[in-house]
Design an enzyme around this catalytic site. Structure first.
Site, PDB file in Angstrom:
ATOM      1  N   GLU A  72      -9.272  -6.572  10.524  1.00  0.00           N
ATOM      2  CA  GLU A  72      -9.004  -7.217   9.235  1.00  0.00           C
ATOM      3  C   GLU A  72      -9.570  -6.432   8.057  1.00  0.00           C
ATOM      4  O   GLU A  72      -8.934  -6.328   7.005  1.00  0.00           O
ATOM      5  CB  GLU A  72      -9.620  -8.623   9.268  1.00  0.00           C
ATOM      6  CG  GLU A  72      -9.299  -9.482   8.074  1.00  0.00           C
ATOM      7  CD  GLU A  72      -9.995 -10.825   8.191  1.00  0.00           C
ATOM      8  OE1 GLU A  72     -10.425 -11.346   7.163  1.00  0.00           O
ATOM      9  OE2 GLU A  72     -10.120 -11.326   9.324  1.00  0.00           O
ATOM     10  N   ASP A  73     -10.767  -5.869   8.214  1.00  0.00           N
ATOM     11  CA  ASP A  73     -11.475  -5.287   7.078  1.00  0.00           C
ATOM     12  C   ASP A  73     -11.564  -3.762   7.091  1.00  0.00           C
ATOM     13  O   ASP A  73     -12.099  -3.179   6.146  1.00  0.00           O
ATOM     14  CB  ASP A  73     -12.909  -5.853   7.011  1.00  0.00           C
ATOM     15  CG  ASP A  73     -12.920  -7.347   6.727  1.00  0.00           C
ATOM     16  OD1 ASP A  73     -11.905  -7.852   6.234  1.00  0.00           O
ATOM     17  OD2 ASP A  73     -13.937  -7.998   7.012  1.00  0.00           O
TER      18      ASP A  73
ATOM     19  N   HIS B  20     -23.545  -9.135  10.146  1.00  0.00           N
ATOM     20  CA  HIS B  20     -22.767 -10.356  10.413  1.00  0.00           C
ATOM     21  C   HIS B  20     -22.214 -10.396  11.839  1.00  0.00           C
ATOM     22  O   HIS B  20     -22.484 -11.354  12.578  1.00  0.00           O
ATOM     23  CB  HIS B  20     -21.646 -10.498   9.379  1.00  0.00           C
ATOM     24  CG  HIS B  20     -20.653 -11.567   9.705  1.00  0.00           C
ATOM     25  ND1 HIS B  20     -20.999 -12.909   9.790  1.00  0.00           N
ATOM     26  CD2 HIS B  20     -19.325 -11.509   9.995  1.00  0.00           C
ATOM     27  CE1 HIS B  20     -19.929 -13.615  10.106  1.00  0.00           C
ATOM     28  NE2 HIS B  20     -18.908 -12.790  10.240  1.00  0.00           N
TER      29      HIS B  20
ATOM     30  N   ASP C  87     -32.797 -46.506  12.969  1.00  0.00           N
ATOM     31  CA  ASP C  87     -32.677 -45.593  14.115  1.00  0.00           C
ATOM     32  C   ASP C  87     -32.537 -44.138  13.662  1.00  0.00           C
ATOM     33  O   ASP C  87     -31.737 -43.385  14.189  1.00  0.00           O
ATOM     34  CB  ASP C  87     -31.516 -45.997  15.027  1.00  0.00           C
ATOM     35  CG  ASP C  87     -30.185 -46.054  14.267  1.00  0.00           C
ATOM     36  OD1 ASP C  87     -30.219 -46.049  13.025  1.00  0.00           O
ATOM     37  OD2 ASP C  87     -29.136 -46.113  14.925  1.00  0.00           O
TER      38      ASP C  87
ATOM     39  N   ASP D   8     -18.736 -17.390  14.210  1.00  0.00           N
ATOM     40  CA  ASP D   8     -18.488 -16.694  12.951  1.00  0.00           C
ATOM     41  C   ASP D   8     -18.677 -17.651  11.772  1.00  0.00           C
ATOM     42  O   ASP D   8     -19.362 -17.342  10.790  1.00  0.00           O
ATOM     43  CB  ASP D   8     -17.062 -16.129  12.966  1.00  0.00           C
ATOM     44  CG  ASP D   8     -16.647 -15.546  11.627  1.00  0.00           C
ATOM     45  OD1 ASP D   8     -17.372 -14.682  11.118  1.00  0.00           O
ATOM     46  OD2 ASP D   8     -15.594 -15.956  11.103  1.00  0.00           O
TER      47      ASP D   8
ATOM     48  N   HIS E  71     -14.904  -8.489  15.647  1.00  0.00           N
ATOM     49  CA  HIS E  71     -13.926  -9.476  15.174  1.00  0.00           C
ATOM     50  C   HIS E  71     -13.401  -9.220  13.766  1.00  0.00           C
ATOM     51  O   HIS E  71     -12.355  -9.740  13.394  1.00  0.00           O
ATOM     52  CB  HIS E  71     -14.502 -10.892  15.287  1.00  0.00           C
ATOM     53  CG  HIS E  71     -15.504 -11.252  14.241  1.00  0.00           C
ATOM     54  ND1 HIS E  71     -16.847 -10.994  14.387  1.00  0.00           N
ATOM     55  CD2 HIS E  71     -15.369 -11.863  13.043  1.00  0.00           C
ATOM     56  CE1 HIS E  71     -17.492 -11.438  13.311  1.00  0.00           C
ATOM     57  NE2 HIS E  71     -16.620 -11.972  12.482  1.00  0.00           N
TER      58      HIS E  71
END
Length: 740
Positions: free
Chosen positions: A97-98, A69, A280, A160, A93
């Site tokens: 957080e993880d 990712h 169009d 992301d 990134h």
């Protein structure tokens, strides 16, 4: 950042050997070689190895290693030729957080700039919020404020989101719809606002795919069919345009393009037309050498096919707020088919795709890029203004959403300056766009030299002059028609300030009345007691507490009790004979206190339930049942609780949740609704879902009752209905849900 394709690394730099040569890592390497130096690529792959180690053992829902990712996100940004710190931040990134990695570790390893970018992208998981909605709003607020300091934060976030949307198939349908709605409401408009056209259109189409899967498939098939049916017509038009431009000695790249699917869908719903009525679906783009050639090309095309009146837009003379420049014209083509044509120069085309990211792609000496950077800076500055005037995250998010209008009108100030406002903006929006003080003091407006009401909607080309008065102030009625986030935020801020002042005076009178009822002299409550109360409430000042009392957010009796208790503690510290704090009386709840008392939605107490009062600094006194799971963690903090009891004379209706399991028979809903009405109760909400066994259906009702006795009578009546298998009162929410 200028391209440095000539300085490619002498030796190939291979990624860590985790995946085959056709992996995302290998593709990223090829993209990096196009414009970065060898030492930059080595630093980026150091970040890759750091990220791979941090995410080791983690997998995505698809089963792929998680590191795929961040590598994919970095690849999207590499296509925009962004600088190494941004690509490193993309690779890292999710590590804060993880994983167990800290911001300081990133700073030590890759520098403070990268650490700040990663921090701006990390969610606020460690803070407790009242709801998921508030948590999400606070995450947006943090991200957008970080973006106002460094726009690269949002570029990484958009990449992301783009990769997450492209791999959303593995999620459950409910989560797909929630993420797609969020993308359509927030991220796609931001991409559009920053001029990232390709990302914007892809996000819209992917959101459309998951929000309305059936409509997406139908329009996709229709476009595929039309592609075959209209291929011959499109080919003839392309040949005719190329031949005419060649005859006029204009060097141009002419291409046919399909409108993206969500754009077609918006046109169908907006104009209430069928797919066959949209001619169009195919547009044509002409890319020429320079700006003068754009206008020359326009004249040549108008001599080839007649222009449709009113369908010409000059975004070169007046660019869109995101820096987009092109000439748009619609022509009568062969067989009466309308042809939409865009004409732009090479530079305009690059900026239309890269938007604000062009700052890193091209030399910033270009006058138009400088103007684009200024416009972007002004928009980011408006975000800071809105944030400073918004009292909470949800309000900020609301103001931010209304500031993301893609359609704009262009009006003139008295000095001839052009100002861009969202379509539908009024004279008040214009006044606040000029300056906050102008907005606060405006009393009238002249539009095209004629007096007009302040609520007048502005149109392209209007000359607008605001008339102000020294003692004027915002009118609450303005909130009904202002459109921009800046105007709405400043009006609300002013009104809240005024309301707070007036409420503080009222709250002081109410508090003094409550103190006298408790046989206390308000004059004897000293500053020390007030300071302690301010600290316990988490308030900023005495006036804030008094304003909350006046607004009904806090009970005057409750504040009086606690103020007297604080005064008693103060006396005790001084060894005073009157030192024992007064015992707090039980507060009687009538149910008619309005905003002063709120009944918790998690347990929905009703008269007859044993209850406790929880002091919430945002909501005042919140009433819970004594066994509510939501209050377990606060049990050990007695200072936040008050003894409360029901007033036997209170009369009002309270909401209660009921869950019924019924046989799957025709007419069951009508029978139950009739039974509820006969019991003297109202239905506030109803939903149904099939049970595991298709023989039964679960029915969830929110009904209104007076008290526990009334509820018991209602449940008895419903149990008598044939085919009602089980009925329970539901308490709690989400995972804490339980039945009685």
């Amino acid at each position: 950042m200028p391209k440095t394709a000539a300085k490619r690394p002498a030796e190939p730099i291979a990624p860590a050997p985790l995946l085959p040569a056709d992996s995302e890592e290998s593709r990223l390497t090829l993209r990096l070689r196009e414009y970065l130096k060898q030492e930059d690529i080595e630093q980026i792959w150091a970040a890759y190895r750091f990220s791979a180690a941090a995410h080791e053992g983690q997998v995505r829902r698809s089963g792929e290693p998680y590191v795929i990712h961040p590598v994919s996100v970095a690849g999207i940004l590499a296509d925009l030729h962004l600088d190494p710190p941004t690509l490193i931040a993309a690779l890292l990134h999710d590590v804060v957080e993880d994983t167990g990695v800290t911001k300081q570790e990133i700073s030590d390893q890759f520098g403070k700039q990268v650490a700040e970018l990663v921090d701006g992208l990390s969610k606020l998981d460690k803070i407790e919020f009242q709801s998921a909605t508030q948590a999400q709003a606070e995450n947006f607020r943090k991200m957008l404020l970080a973006m106002s300091q460094d726009v690269r934060v949002i570029l990484v976030k958009l990449a992301d989101r783009l990769h997450n949307m492209s791999t959303l198939d593995v999620m459950k349908p409910e989560k797909q719809k929630r993420i797609a709605r969020e993308t359509l409401d927030i991220y796609a408009p931001i991409a559009n606002r920053l001029g990232l056209n390709e990302i914007y259109q892809t996000l819209e189409d992917l959101s459309f795919k998951f929000l309305y899967p059936m409509r997406y498939r139908v329009i996709s098939k229709a476009v595929m069919a039309a592609r075959g049916n209209r291929k011959e017509v499109v080919g003839k038009i392309l040949d005719a345009i190329r031949q005419r431009l060649q005859d006029s000695q204009i060097e141009a790249d002419v291409t046919g393009r399909e409108k993206h699917l969500y754009s077609i869908y918006k046109k169908m719903t907006g104009k209430t037309v069928t797919f066959s009525q949209i001619y169009d679906i195919y547009g044509f783009r002409v890319i020429v050498r320079d700006l003068p050639t754009c206008y020359y090309t326009l004249g040549v095309l108008h001599s080839l096919y007649k222009p449709i009146p009113g369908k010409f837009k000059d975004y070169i003379a007046i660019p869109k707020a995101n820096g987009y420049q092109s000439l748009h014209t619609t022509l009568f083509g062969p067989f009466g088919t309308p042809i939409e044509v865009q004409i732009r120069s090479n530079e305009m085309h690059n900026i239309a795709d890269a938007g604000v990211a062009a700052h890193w792609l091209y030399k910033t000496t270009d006058a138009h890029l400088t103007a684009l950077q200024q416009q972007t800076h002004q928009w980011l500055q408006r975000l800071l203004d809105i944030q400073s005037e918004s009292s909470d995250s949800l309000e900020f998010l609301e103001h931010f959403k209304v500031d993301l209008f893609p359609d704009e009108v262009y009006v003139f100030t008295p000095k001839g300056t052009i100002m861009a406002l969202p379509k539908g903006a009024t004279a008040v929006d214009f006044a606040y766009a000029v300056h906050t003080d102008i907005g606060n003091r405006c009393v009238a407006v002249k539009i095209n030299q004629e007096l007009a009401p302040l609520r007048t909607e502005l149109h392209n080309g209007d000359h607008v002059e605001i008339i102000t008065a020294a003692h004027a102030h915002p009118n609450p009625a303005w909130l009904n028609y202002v459109l921009t986030g800046k105007a709405r935020a400043h009006i609300r801020h002013y009104l809240k300030s005024m309301q707070s002042t007036e409420s503080a005076l009222l709250g002081e009178r109410m508090l003094n009345q409550a103190l006298r009822a408790l046989h206390a002299n308000p004059a004897t409550i000293d500053d020390t007691a007030w300071q302690r109360l301010i600290r316990d409430y988490g308030a900023k000042s005495k006036d804030e507490i008094l304003a909350d009392v006046g607004l009904g957010k806090r009970l005057n009796v409750m504040v009086a009790h606690q103020l007297m208790a604080q005064a008693g503690q103060h006396d005790a510290a001084d060894g005073n004979q009157k030192s024992s704090p007064k015992v707090l009386d039980t507060i009687t709840i009538r149910g008619s206190e309005g905003m002063a008392v709120q009944f918790a939605q998690c347990c929905r107490p009703i008269p007859g339930d044993p209850i406790l009062g929880f002091i919430n600094k945002d909501k005042g006194l919140v009433i819970h049942t004594h066994d509510c799971p939501a209050i377990r963690k606060f049990r050990l903090d007695p200072d936040k609780w008050l003894d409360v009891e029901w007033d036997p004379q209170g009369h009002r209706l309270y909401k209660v949740s009921l869950k019924l399991v019924v046989a799957n028979r025709r007419g069951m809903l009508a029978k139950i609704a009739s039974g509820i009405a006969e019991a003297g109760s109202n239905i506030d909400n109803v939903s149904m879902e099939e049970a595991d066994n298709s023989t039964y259906t679960n029915m969830n009702f929110t009904v209104q009752v007076e008290n526990r006795v009334h509820l018991a009578e209602l449940m008895r009546r419903l149990r008598k209905i044939p085919d009602v298998v089980r009925i329970n009162r539901v308490k709690g929410a989400g995972n804490e849900q339980r039945v009685q």
